[in-house]
Write an enzyme that holds these catalytic residues in place. Structure first.
Site, PDB file in Angstrom:
ATOM      1  N   MET A   1       0.881  -0.838   0.243  1.00 54.93           N
ATOM      2  CA  MET A   1      -0.046   0.168  -0.063  1.00 54.93           C
ATOM      3  C   MET A   1       0.666   1.201   0.198  1.00 54.93           C
ATOM      4  O   MET A   1       0.364   2.634   0.529  1.00 54.93           O
ATOM      5  CB  MET A   1      -0.612   0.172   1.223  1.00 54.93           C
ATOM      6  CG  MET A   1      -1.700  -1.097   1.280  1.00 54.93           C
ATOM      7  SD  MET A   1      -3.654  -1.350   1.773  1.00 54.93           S
ATOM      8  CE  MET A   1      -2.701  -1.036   3.267  1.00 54.93           C
TER       9      MET A   1
ATOM     10  N   GLY B   1      11.051  -2.817   5.555  1.00 54.66           N
ATOM     11  CA  GLY B   1      10.300  -4.127   5.549  1.00 54.66           C
ATOM     12  C   GLY B   1      10.437  -4.389   3.919  1.00 54.66           C
ATOM     13  O   GLY B   1      10.104  -5.578   3.576  1.00 54.66           O
ATOM     14  N   HIS B   2       9.482  -3.233   3.317  1.00 52.99           N
ATOM     15  CA  HIS B   2       9.027  -3.813   2.176  1.00 52.99           C
ATOM     16  C   HIS B   2      10.267  -3.672   1.450  1.00 52.99           C
ATOM     17  O   HIS B   2       9.897  -4.767   0.563  1.00 52.99           O
ATOM     18  CB  HIS B   2       8.113  -1.758   1.663  1.00 52.99           C
ATOM     19  CG  HIS B   2       6.798  -2.187   2.913  1.00 52.99           C
ATOM     20  ND1 HIS B   2       6.856  -1.062   3.176  1.00 52.99           N
ATOM     21  CD2 HIS B   2       5.508  -2.384   2.292  1.00 52.99           C
ATOM     22  CE1 HIS B   2       5.661  -0.491   3.484  1.00 52.99           C
ATOM     23  NE2 HIS B   2       5.036  -1.398   2.898  1.00 52.99           N
TER      24      HIS B   2
ATOM     25  N   GLY C   1       5.260 -10.090   3.873  1.00 52.13           N
ATOM     26  CA  GLY C   1       5.462 -10.573   5.014  1.00 52.13           C
ATOM     27  C   GLY C   1       4.863 -11.253   6.277  1.00 52.13           C
ATOM     28  O   GLY C   1       3.685 -11.582   6.305  1.00 52.13           O
TER      29      GLY C   1
ATOM     30  N   LYS D   1       4.787 -10.394   8.923  1.00 46.59           N
ATOM     31  CA  LYS D   1       4.649  -9.264  10.528  1.00 46.59           C
ATOM     32  C   LYS D   1       2.625  -8.708   9.931  1.00 46.59           C
ATOM     33  O   LYS D   1       2.450  -9.486  11.305  1.00 46.59           O
ATOM     34  CB  LYS D   1       4.766  -7.824   9.505  1.00 46.59           C
ATOM     35  CG  LYS D   1       3.780  -6.630   9.781  1.00 46.59           C
ATOM     36  CD  LYS D   1       4.123  -6.139  11.145  1.00 46.59           C
ATOM     37  CE  LYS D   1       3.753  -5.315  11.310  1.00 46.59           C
ATOM     38  NZ  LYS D   1       2.502  -4.765  11.239  1.00 46.59           N
ATOM     39  N   ASP D   2       2.076  -9.753   9.279  1.00 46.92           N
ATOM     40  CA  ASP D   2       1.385  -9.589   9.334  1.00 46.92           C
ATOM     41  C   ASP D   2       0.510 -11.224   8.662  1.00 46.92           C
ATOM     42  O   ASP D   2       0.246 -11.626   7.454  1.00 46.92           O
ATOM     43  CB  ASP D   2       0.241  -8.593   7.135  1.00 46.92           C
ATOM     44  CG  ASP D   2       1.201  -7.616   7.232  1.00 46.92           C
ATOM     45  OD1 ASP D   2      -0.371  -7.150   8.443  1.00 46.92           O
ATOM     46  OD2 ASP D   2       1.633  -7.452   7.318  1.00 46.92           O
TER      47      ASP D   2
ATOM     48  N   SER E   1       6.451  -0.268  10.321  1.00 42.83           N
ATOM     49  CA  SER E   1       4.754  -0.023   9.614  1.00 42.83           C
ATOM     50  C   SER E   1       4.983   1.031   9.445  1.00 42.83           C
ATOM     51  O   SER E   1       5.197   2.106  10.181  1.00 42.83           O
ATOM     52  CB  SER E   1       3.858  -0.697  11.257  1.00 42.83           C
ATOM     53  OG  SER E   1       2.533  -0.440  10.885  1.00 42.83           O
TER      54      SER E   1
ATOM     55  N   ARG F   1       2.181   2.479   9.997  1.00 43.29           N
ATOM     56  CA  ARG F   1       1.383   2.911  10.542  1.00 43.29           C
ATOM     57  C   ARG F   1       1.870   3.768  12.347  1.00 43.29           C
ATOM     58  O   ARG F   1       1.607   4.389  12.582  1.00 43.29           O
ATOM     59  CB  ARG F   1       0.140   1.892  11.380  1.00 43.29           C
ATOM     60  CG  ARG F   1      -0.779   2.045  10.262  1.00 43.29           C
ATOM     61  CD  ARG F   1      -2.140   0.768  10.735  1.00 43.29           C
ATOM     62  NE  ARG F   1      -3.212   1.299   9.850  1.00 43.29           N
ATOM     63  CZ  ARG F   1      -2.840   0.248   9.030  1.00 43.29           C
ATOM     64  NH1 ARG F   1      -2.373  -1.040   8.637  1.00 43.29           N
ATOM     65  NH2 ARG F   1      -4.999   0.371   8.074  1.00 43.29           N
TER      66      ARG F   1
HETATM   67  P1  AMP Z   1       2.010  -2.932   3.636  1.00 48.03           P
HETATM   68  O1  AMP Z   1       2.009  -1.709   2.877  1.00 48.03           O
HETATM   69  O2  AMP Z   1       1.430  -2.538   5.125  1.00 48.03           O
HETATM   70  O3  AMP Z   1       0.111  -3.710   3.080  1.00 48.03           O
HETATM   71  O4  AMP Z   1       2.544  -4.194   3.781  1.00 48.03           O
HETATM   72  C1  AMP Z   1       3.057  -4.568   2.258  1.00 48.03           C
HETATM   73  C2  AMP Z   1       3.764  -5.891   2.567  1.00 48.03           C
HETATM   74  O5  AMP Z   1       5.008  -5.663   3.077  1.00 48.03           O
HETATM   75  C3  AMP Z   1       2.798  -7.733   3.336  1.00 48.03           C
HETATM   76  O6  AMP Z   1       3.337  -8.509   2.921  1.00 48.03           O
HETATM   77  C4  AMP Z   1       3.499  -7.028   4.388  1.00 48.03           C
HETATM   78  O7  AMP Z   1       3.760  -7.690   5.948  1.00 48.03           O
HETATM   79  C5  AMP Z   1       5.002  -6.606   4.380  1.00 48.03           C
HETATM   80  N1  AMP Z   1       5.975  -5.838   5.656  1.00 48.03           N
HETATM   81  C6  AMP Z   1       4.994  -5.217   6.684  1.00 48.03           C
HETATM   82  N2  AMP Z   1       5.776  -4.219   7.079  1.00 48.03           N
HETATM   83  C7  AMP Z   1       6.737  -5.513   7.303  1.00 48.03           C
HETATM   84  C8  AMP Z   1       7.743  -6.161   7.762  1.00 48.03           C
HETATM   85  N3  AMP Z   1       8.158  -5.160   9.013  1.00 48.03           N
HETATM   86  N4  AMP Z   1       8.312  -6.694   7.472  1.00 48.03           N
HETATM   87  C9  AMP Z   1       8.230  -7.612   6.736  1.00 48.03           C
HETATM   88  N5  AMP Z   1       8.181  -7.401   5.674  1.00 48.03           N
HETATM   89  C10 AMP Z   1       6.595  -5.987   6.362  1.00 48.03           C
END
Ligand code: AMP
Length: 281
Positions: A21, A27-28, A138, A140-141, A176, A178
Protein backbone atom coordinates in the site's frame (compact mmCIF):
# COMPACT_ATOMS: atom_id res chain seq x y z
CA UNK A 1 0.49 -4.42 -17.03
CA UNK A 2 -1.11 -7.56 -18.43
CA UNK A 3 0.49 -7.02 -21.85
CA UNK A 4 3.90 -6.65 -20.24
CA UNK A 5 3.39 -9.80 -18.15
CA UNK A 6 2.27 -11.82 -21.15
CA UNK A 7 5.35 -10.69 -23.05
CA UNK A 8 7.62 -11.76 -20.17
CA UNK A 9 5.87 -15.14 -20.01
CA UNK A 10 6.41 -15.61 -23.78
CA UNK A 11 10.10 -14.80 -23.30
CA UNK A 12 10.34 -17.35 -20.47
CA UNK A 13 11.14 -14.68 -17.88
CA UNK A 14 10.03 -15.26 -14.27
CA UNK A 15 7.99 -12.57 -12.49
CA UNK A 16 7.93 -11.68 -8.82
CA UNK A 17 5.19 -9.47 -7.36
CA UNK A 18 5.39 -7.52 -4.10
CA UNK A 19 1.95 -6.10 -3.28
CA UNK A 20 2.02 -3.01 -1.02
CA UNK A 21 0.00 0.00 0.00
CA UNK A 22 3.04 2.26 -0.46
CA UNK A 23 4.75 4.45 2.16
CA UNK A 24 7.64 2.05 1.72
CA UNK A 25 10.04 1.23 4.55
CA UNK A 26 12.87 -1.23 5.11
CA UNK A 27 10.38 -4.07 5.73
CA UNK A 28 8.89 -3.61 2.26
CA UNK A 29 12.39 -3.27 0.83
CA UNK A 30 13.46 -6.65 2.18
CA UNK A 31 10.63 -8.17 0.10
CA UNK A 32 11.66 -6.11 -2.94
CA UNK A 33 15.28 -7.23 -2.68
CA UNK A 34 14.28 -10.89 -2.56
CA UNK A 35 12.01 -10.44 -5.59
CA UNK A 36 14.82 -8.72 -7.51
CA UNK A 37 17.33 -11.43 -6.55
CA UNK A 38 15.06 -14.42 -7.25
CA UNK A 39 13.08 -13.35 -10.32
CA UNK A 40 13.93 -12.03 -13.79
CA UNK A 41 11.36 -9.24 -13.40
CA UNK A 42 10.30 -7.72 -10.07
CA UNK A 43 7.00 -5.84 -9.96
CA UNK A 44 5.90 -3.74 -6.98
CA UNK A 45 2.27 -2.82 -6.72
CA UNK A 46 1.19 0.26 -4.80
CA UNK A 47 -2.51 0.53 -4.09
CA UNK A 48 -4.26 1.72 -0.95
CA UNK A 49 -7.16 -0.69 -1.15
CA UNK A 50 -10.40 0.88 0.12
CA UNK A 51 -12.06 -2.56 0.48
CA UNK A 52 -9.81 -3.62 3.34
CA UNK A 53 -10.49 -0.57 5.54
CA UNK A 54 -13.54 -0.55 7.81
CA UNK A 55 -15.72 2.43 8.69
CA UNK A 56 -13.82 4.73 11.04
CA UNK A 57 -10.44 3.23 10.11
CA UNK A 58 -7.50 5.18 8.67
CA UNK A 59 -8.17 4.96 4.90
CA UNK A 60 -8.29 8.75 4.40
CA UNK A 61 -5.26 9.45 6.58
CA UNK A 62 -3.18 6.50 5.35
CA UNK A 63 0.22 7.92 4.30
CA UNK A 64 0.55 8.31 0.53
CA UNK A 65 4.18 9.06 -0.40
CA UNK A 66 4.31 8.36 -4.13
CA UNK A 67 7.45 10.31 -5.08
CA UNK A 68 9.53 8.94 -2.20
CA UNK A 69 8.27 5.40 -2.92
CA UNK A 70 9.35 5.61 -6.57
CA UNK A 71 12.83 6.75 -5.54
CA UNK A 72 13.05 3.90 -3.00
CA UNK A 73 11.96 1.33 -5.60
CA UNK A 74 14.47 2.62 -8.15
CA UNK A 75 17.21 2.28 -5.56
CA UNK A 76 16.12 -1.30 -4.80
CA UNK A 77 16.31 -2.17 -8.51
CA UNK A 78 12.56 -2.59 -9.03
CA UNK A 79 11.94 -1.38 -12.57
CA UNK A 80 8.18 -1.96 -12.76
CA UNK A 81 5.56 -0.37 -10.52
CA UNK A 82 1.88 -1.21 -10.96
CA UNK A 83 -0.19 1.53 -9.34
CA UNK A 84 -3.77 1.11 -10.51
CA UNK A 85 -6.54 3.64 -9.89
CA UNK A 86 -9.78 2.74 -8.11
CA UNK A 87 -11.51 2.85 -11.50
CA UNK A 88 -9.20 0.11 -12.78
CA UNK A 89 -9.46 -2.06 -9.68
CA UNK A 90 -13.16 -1.60 -8.97
CA UNK A 91 -14.94 -0.30 -12.06
CA UNK A 92 -18.63 0.62 -11.83
CA UNK A 93 -20.67 -2.54 -11.31
CA UNK A 94 -17.82 -4.43 -9.64
CA UNK A 95 -19.61 -7.17 -7.66
CA UNK A 96 -17.16 -9.98 -6.98
CA UNK A 97 -15.38 -10.82 -3.78
CA UNK A 98 -13.11 -13.62 -2.62
CA UNK A 99 -13.52 -14.94 0.89
CA UNK A 100 -11.50 -17.53 2.80
CA UNK A 101 -13.48 -19.20 5.59
CA UNK A 102 -12.13 -20.32 8.96
CA UNK A 103 -8.76 -18.57 8.99
CA UNK A 104 -10.62 -15.26 8.87
CA UNK A 105 -12.78 -15.92 11.95
CA UNK A 106 -10.36 -14.95 14.72
CA UNK A 107 -7.47 -12.61 15.61
CA UNK A 108 -7.65 -9.38 13.56
CA UNK A 109 -10.97 -10.35 11.96
CA UNK A 110 -12.80 -9.83 15.26
CA UNK A 111 -12.08 -6.12 15.43
CA UNK A 112 -11.83 -5.63 11.64
CA UNK A 113 -14.88 -7.36 10.12
CA UNK A 114 -14.64 -7.55 6.33
CA UNK A 115 -10.91 -6.69 6.35
CA UNK A 116 -9.69 -10.03 5.03
CA UNK A 117 -12.38 -10.19 2.35
CA UNK A 118 -10.98 -6.87 1.13
CA UNK A 119 -7.44 -8.25 1.22
CA UNK A 120 -8.18 -11.50 -0.61
CA UNK A 121 -10.29 -9.71 -3.21
CA UNK A 122 -7.57 -7.17 -4.03
CA UNK A 123 -4.73 -9.72 -3.95
CA UNK A 124 -6.70 -12.06 -6.22
CA UNK A 125 -7.18 -9.23 -8.71
CA UNK A 126 -3.51 -8.21 -8.53
CA UNK A 127 -2.44 -11.82 -9.13
CA UNK A 128 -4.84 -12.12 -12.09
CA UNK A 129 -3.53 -8.92 -13.69
CA UNK A 130 0.19 -9.26 -12.97
CA UNK A 131 0.39 -13.08 -13.39
CA UNK A 132 3.49 -13.51 -11.19
CA UNK A 133 5.33 -16.80 -10.68
CA UNK A 134 6.05 -15.74 -7.11
CA UNK A 135 4.41 -13.27 -4.75
CA UNK A 136 6.12 -12.01 -1.59
CA UNK A 137 4.31 -11.40 1.71
CA UNK A 138 5.63 -10.43 5.14
CA UNK A 139 5.20 -12.55 8.28
CA UNK A 140 4.53 -9.22 10.01
CA UNK A 141 0.94 -9.72 8.79
CA UNK A 142 0.87 -13.37 9.81
CA UNK A 143 -2.87 -13.96 9.49
CA UNK A 144 -2.89 -12.26 6.09
CA UNK A 145 -0.07 -14.54 4.92
CA UNK A 146 -1.97 -17.65 6.10
CA UNK A 147 -5.18 -16.49 4.41
CA UNK A 148 -3.43 -15.76 1.10
CA UNK A 149 -1.66 -19.13 1.13
CA UNK A 150 -5.02 -20.82 1.68
CA UNK A 151 -6.61 -18.86 -1.16
CA UNK A 152 -3.86 -19.63 -3.67
CA UNK A 153 -3.82 -23.33 -2.73
CA UNK A 154 -7.60 -23.67 -2.73
CA UNK A 155 -8.05 -21.96 -6.09
CA UNK A 156 -5.02 -23.60 -7.73
CA UNK A 157 -3.59 -20.26 -8.77
CA UNK A 158 -0.15 -21.76 -9.42
CA UNK A 159 1.66 -18.83 -7.85
CA UNK A 160 4.31 -19.49 -5.22
CA UNK A 161 3.66 -17.49 -2.05
CA UNK A 162 7.02 -16.55 -0.52
CA UNK A 163 6.92 -15.70 3.23
CA UNK A 164 9.43 -13.11 4.44
CA UNK A 165 10.60 -12.57 8.03
CA UNK A 166 9.49 -9.49 9.96
CA UNK A 167 11.92 -6.59 9.56
CA UNK A 168 12.47 -4.73 12.83
CA UNK A 169 14.05 -1.54 14.04
CA UNK A 170 17.10 -2.04 16.29
CA UNK A 171 14.75 -1.54 19.28
CA UNK A 172 12.72 -4.59 18.22
CA UNK A 173 9.73 -2.56 16.97
CA UNK A 174 8.35 -4.20 13.82
CA UNK A 175 8.49 -1.74 10.93
CA UNK A 176 5.09 -0.53 9.79
CA UNK A 177 3.65 2.38 7.88
CA UNK A 178 1.43 2.96 10.92
CA UNK A 179 4.48 3.63 13.12
CA UNK A 180 4.41 7.05 11.43
CA UNK A 181 1.29 7.88 13.48
CA UNK A 182 3.36 7.66 16.70
CA UNK A 183 5.10 10.46 18.61
CA UNK A 184 8.72 9.81 19.66
CA UNK A 185 7.51 8.86 23.13
CA UNK A 186 4.82 6.51 21.79
CA UNK A 187 7.30 4.95 19.39
CA UNK A 188 9.66 4.16 22.25
CA UNK A 189 6.78 2.62 24.21
CA UNK A 190 5.60 0.58 21.21
CA UNK A 191 8.61 -1.69 21.79
CA UNK A 192 6.32 -3.32 24.35
CA UNK A 193 4.84 -5.53 21.58
CA UNK A 194 8.13 -7.21 20.73
CA UNK A 195 9.07 -7.37 24.42
CA UNK A 196 5.80 -9.18 25.14
CA UNK A 197 6.60 -11.72 22.41
CA UNK A 198 10.11 -12.24 23.78
CA UNK A 199 8.73 -12.77 27.31
CA UNK A 200 6.25 -15.33 25.98
CA UNK A 201 8.99 -17.13 24.06
CA UNK A 202 11.24 -17.39 27.07
CA UNK A 203 8.44 -18.89 29.20
CA UNK A 204 7.64 -21.25 26.31
CA UNK A 205 11.17 -22.63 26.52
CA UNK A 206 10.17 -24.04 29.94
CA UNK A 207 6.49 -24.97 29.58
CA UNK A 208 3.98 -25.95 26.91
CA UNK A 209 1.04 -24.39 28.80
CA UNK A 210 -0.59 -21.60 26.80
CA UNK A 211 -1.99 -19.94 29.94
CA UNK A 212 1.50 -19.43 31.38
CA UNK A 213 2.93 -18.26 28.05
CA UNK A 214 0.10 -15.76 27.52
CA UNK A 215 0.39 -14.55 31.12
CA UNK A 216 4.03 -13.62 30.48
CA UNK A 217 3.06 -11.54 27.43
CA UNK A 218 0.12 -9.90 29.23
CA UNK A 219 2.28 -9.00 32.22
CA UNK A 220 4.69 -7.05 30.00
CA UNK A 221 1.79 -5.27 28.25
CA UNK A 222 0.05 -4.43 31.53
CA UNK A 223 3.18 -2.59 32.70
CA UNK A 224 2.90 -0.12 29.78
CA UNK A 225 0.18 2.44 30.56
CA UNK A 226 -0.15 3.57 26.92
CA UNK A 227 -0.84 0.04 25.66
CA UNK A 228 -4.52 -0.85 25.08
CA UNK A 229 -4.65 -4.50 24.18
CA UNK A 230 -6.98 -5.60 21.37
CA UNK A 231 -5.91 -9.26 21.61
CA UNK A 232 -3.03 -11.49 22.63
CA UNK A 233 -3.42 -15.08 21.43
CA UNK A 234 -1.40 -18.23 21.09
CA UNK A 235 -2.54 -20.08 17.98
CA UNK A 236 -1.53 -23.06 15.84
CA UNK A 237 1.00 -21.74 13.31
CA UNK A 238 -1.00 -23.15 10.38
CA UNK A 239 -4.66 -23.33 11.31
CA UNK A 240 -4.57 -20.23 13.59
CA UNK A 241 -6.79 -22.12 16.07
CA UNK A 242 -6.19 -21.11 19.71
CA UNK A 243 -4.05 -23.64 21.60
CA UNK A 244 -4.05 -24.76 25.22
CA UNK A 245 -0.72 -26.57 24.93
CA UNK A 246 2.15 -26.06 22.52
CA UNK A 247 2.67 -29.51 21.03
CA UNK A 248 3.43 -28.29 17.50
CA UNK A 249 4.66 -24.98 16.05
CA UNK A 250 2.54 -22.11 17.35
CA UNK A 251 2.43 -18.36 16.90
CA UNK A 252 1.99 -15.68 19.52
CA UNK A 253 -0.06 -12.96 17.80
CA UNK A 254 -1.07 -9.62 19.25
CA UNK A 255 -2.72 -6.34 18.35
CA UNK A 256 -2.24 -3.36 20.64
CA UNK A 257 -3.32 0.26 20.42
CA UNK A 258 -0.55 2.73 21.28
CA UNK A 259 -1.82 6.31 21.06
CA UNK A 260 -3.45 6.79 17.65
CA UNK A 261 -2.07 3.59 16.08
CA UNK A 262 -3.28 0.02 16.16
CA UNK A 263 -0.11 -2.07 15.89
CA UNK A 264 0.24 -5.81 15.27
CA UNK A 265 3.14 -8.18 15.76
CA UNK A 266 3.75 -11.91 16.13
CA UNK A 267 6.51 -14.40 16.76
CA UNK A 268 7.12 -18.15 16.67
CA UNK A 269 6.52 -20.30 19.73
CA UNK A 270 7.81 -23.86 19.53
CA UNK A 271 7.32 -26.85 21.83
CA UNK A 272 9.79 -26.73 24.74
CA UNK A 273 13.20 -28.09 23.76
CA UNK A 274 12.89 -27.28 20.02
CA UNK A 275 15.75 -25.24 18.55
CA UNK A 276 14.59 -21.88 17.14
CA UNK A 277 14.93 -21.88 13.35
CA UNK A 278 17.62 -19.53 12.07
CA UNK A 279 16.40 -16.08 11.16
CA UNK A 280 13.24 -16.29 13.29
CA UNK A 281 12.41 -13.88 16.06
P1 AMP B 1 1.52 -3.02 3.47
O1 AMP B 1 2.04 -1.96 2.57
O2 AMP B 1 1.51 -2.65 4.91
O3 AMP B 1 0.21 -3.59 2.98
O4 AMP B 1 2.56 -4.22 3.38
C1 AMP B 1 2.93 -4.78 2.16
C2 AMP B 1 3.70 -6.05 2.39
O5 AMP B 1 4.88 -5.77 3.15
C3 AMP B 1 2.90 -7.09 3.20
O6 AMP B 1 3.19 -8.39 2.67
C4 AMP B 1 3.45 -6.94 4.58
O7 AMP B 1 3.34 -8.11 5.36
C5 AMP B 1 4.91 -6.62 4.29
N1 AMP B 1 5.52 -5.94 5.43
C6 AMP B 1 5.07 -4.82 6.06
N2 AMP B 1 5.87 -4.52 7.11
C7 AMP B 1 6.84 -5.48 7.15
C8 AMP B 1 7.96 -5.74 8.00
N3 AMP B 1 8.24 -4.96 9.04
N4 AMP B 1 8.73 -6.81 7.72
C9 AMP B 1 8.44 -7.62 6.68
N5 AMP B 1 7.41 -7.43 5.84
C10 AMP B 1 6.61 -6.39 6.06
Amino acid sequence: MRALSRQWWREGRTLGLVPTMGNLHEGHLSLMRSAVAECDEAVASIYVNPLQFGAGEDFDGYPRTWEADLATLAEAGVATVFAPTDAVMYPPGFATSVEVAGLTDGLCARSRPGHFRGVTTVVMKLLCVVLPHRAYFGEKDYQQLAVIRRMTDDLGLGVQIVPMPTWREPSGLAMSSRNGYLSDDERARAVVLSRAIAAAQSVAAETDQAAAILAAANEVLAAEPLARVDYVELVDAETLEPLERVERPARLCLAVHIGPARLIDNGPVLPPGSPLPLGEG
